[in-house]
Design a protein around this motif. Structure first.
Motif, short mmCIF file in Angstrom:
data_model
loop_
_atom_site.label_atom_id
_atom_site.label_comp_id
_atom_site.label_asym_id
_atom_site.label_seq_id
_atom_site.Cartn_x
_atom_site.Cartn_y
_atom_site.Cartn_z
N SER A 141 -63.63 -18.70 -87.42
CA SER A 141 -64.56 -17.73 -86.80
C SER A 141 -65.77 -18.34 -86.11
CB SER A 141 -65.04 -16.76 -87.88
OG SER A 141 -65.79 -17.46 -88.85
N ARG A 175 -66.51 -17.89 -82.31
CA ARG A 175 -66.13 -16.63 -81.65
C ARG A 175 -67.21 -16.01 -80.78
NH1 ARG A 175 -63.65 -13.96 -86.90
NH2 ARG A 175 -61.70 -15.13 -86.95
N ILE A 182 -62.59 -14.46 -77.08
CA ILE A 182 -61.80 -14.05 -78.25
C ILE A 182 -60.46 -13.53 -77.73
CG2 ILE A 182 -61.69 -12.70 -80.36
CD1 ILE A 182 -64.65 -12.47 -80.44
N SER A 216 -59.34 -13.63 -83.17
CA SER A 216 -60.37 -12.75 -83.74
C SER A 216 -60.15 -12.56 -85.24
CB SER A 216 -60.37 -11.39 -83.03
OG SER A 216 -59.26 -10.64 -83.42
N GLU A 273 -66.97 -8.19 -82.64
CA GLU A 273 -65.79 -8.84 -82.03
C GLU A 273 -64.98 -7.87 -81.18
OE1 GLU A 273 -63.44 -11.17 -84.73
OE2 GLU A 273 -65.21 -12.10 -85.63
N ILE A 283 -63.99 -8.56 -77.33
CA ILE A 283 -62.59 -8.59 -76.86
C ILE A 283 -62.40 -7.61 -75.70
CG2 ILE A 283 -60.21 -7.96 -77.53
CD1 ILE A 283 -60.92 -9.04 -80.35
#
Ligand code: HSE
Length: 369
Positions: free
Chosen positions: A101, A104, A111, A135, A248, A252
């Motif tokens: 992680s 990220r 990601i 992710s 996240e 994304i």
């Protein structure tokens, strides 16, 4: 010419699943694999003998790592932090694909979850991005399940409750859970046929609460219990696992400036390798359940809408039915009694496949096209 791809952390749970999937898909024929290790340096290994008959290299040898066009690591955060920045400092321009992680949220990282952000990945490669990170598993599994609703921008917010498998905490934790259940069973098995269940329950609790019960990894018993905390504490009272969901997901979806609100309570349960999640979704408009089912099932080939019946739910919507597969069943779909724009749903996914190894494997194919 085939690209040289260095593998690090290929013996852990995620790494093992990654290599198995790459063998199944015959991915190794398109690359020159080079295997690195922090512990097997200079040895050969029967697991990879057919694809890499050479000696295993030192995963901390920057000189050897720099020769790679691509490095794939499932070794974990500590390794990434020790090696990644050193490689970049030494002007290594290769692609770094990471399951851990720590990179990220860096601005130089993308990601990856290509069934959802395929075009972002392609654009980023063209723009010269070199760092691609898988992710968080609950995030990947949620986005694959609800991808259709996200793509059509139908979600105002989601309240999420997770039921996360032991595998998310690593191989040692999976073993600890098995050890916990085994210890309990061995100590009460002779009572099952001839004692009152409440007597047995009392004994089980005493065994679990004894000082020698193994809890080194989870820090609390998981067998016959659950742990409603995963990862560190954040300032706002969320756990870090819960914080990752909104952060996240929006990265994304490339909408950090206009984030969808997602809040979660993340809970460790005694499933071995499948994470489950329950959603209360506030939709932007009132759409019928058949329409929701259609939107969900047409998003990607892995999501499977499970009819909201007892039989289908018990057969297909649980960790045992999903483990070891790429299927993402989503079921218990119904309008919440709270209102017609509120959708209730439940999904399950394999934490090691779509939750970790598969997006990494698929990223490689973008780079060697
Ligand atoms: N953090 C996840 C878990 C695993 O603890 O279940 C990987 O994303």
């Amino acid at each position: 010419m085939k690209k040289s791809v260095g593998f690090v952390g290929w013996r852990g749970t995620v790494g093992t699943v990654l290599i198995k999937r790459m063998l199944e898909e015959k991915d190794f024929k398109n690359i020159n694999p080079v295997f690195f290790s922090t512990s097997l340096i200079g040895r050969k290994n029967s697991l990879i003998q057919d694809i890499y008959p050479d000696y295993i290299k030192d995963a901390y040898n920057i000189f050897d790592l720099k020769k790679m066009d691509i490095i794939i690591t499932c070794q974990g955060t500590e390794y990434t932090e020790k090696v990644y920045f050193e490689l970049r400092k030494q002007n290594w321009k290769g692609y770094w694909i990471d399951a851990a992680s720590s990179l990220r949220m860096n601005k130089d990282s993308i990601i990856i979850l290509d069934p959802v952000n395929n075009s972002l990945i392609e654009k980023s490669i063209k723009k010269g991005f070199k760092t691609f990170v898988g992710s968080n598993c609950t995030v990947s599994l949620m986005l694959l399940a609800l991808g259709g609703l996200f793509v059509k921008d139908l979600i105002e917010w989601i309240s999420i409750h997770t039921y996360q498998a032991a595998s998310g905490s690593g191989a040692k934790s999976m073993l600890e859970l098995l050890q916990q259940t085994g210890i309990v069973f061995n100590k009460i098995s002779n009572l099952i046929m001839n004692s009152h269940v409440l007597e047995i329950e009392k004994k089980v609790n005493a065994i679990i609460q004894s000082n020698d019960f193994p809890i080194e990894n989870f820090k609390a018993p998981l067998a016959y219990s659950l742990i409603p905390w995963i990862d560190k504490k954040m300032k706002n009272g969320q756990s870090k696992e819960e914080w990752k969901v909104q952060a996240e997901t929006n990265k994304i979806l490339y909408r950090c400036n206009n984030p969808i609100r997602l809040d979660a309570t993340c809970v460790r349960v005694s499933s071995l390798r499948c994470h489950s999640q329950s959603f209360l979704i506030k939709l932007k408009k009132d759409i019928s359940i058949p329409e929701v089912e259609n939107i969900l099932s047409s998003h990607n080939p892995w999501v499977k809408v499970i009819p909201n019946t007892i039989k289908d739910t018990l057969s297909y919507l649980n960790p045992i039915a999903v483990t070891g597969t790429l299927n993402i069943p989503i079921g218990r779909l119904r309008k919440s009694i709270i209102g017609s724009k509120y959708l209730s749903a439940f999904t399950v996914g394999d934490q090691l496949l779509w939750g970790a190894a598969e997006p990494i494997r698929r990223m490689l194919s973008f780079l060697i096209k």
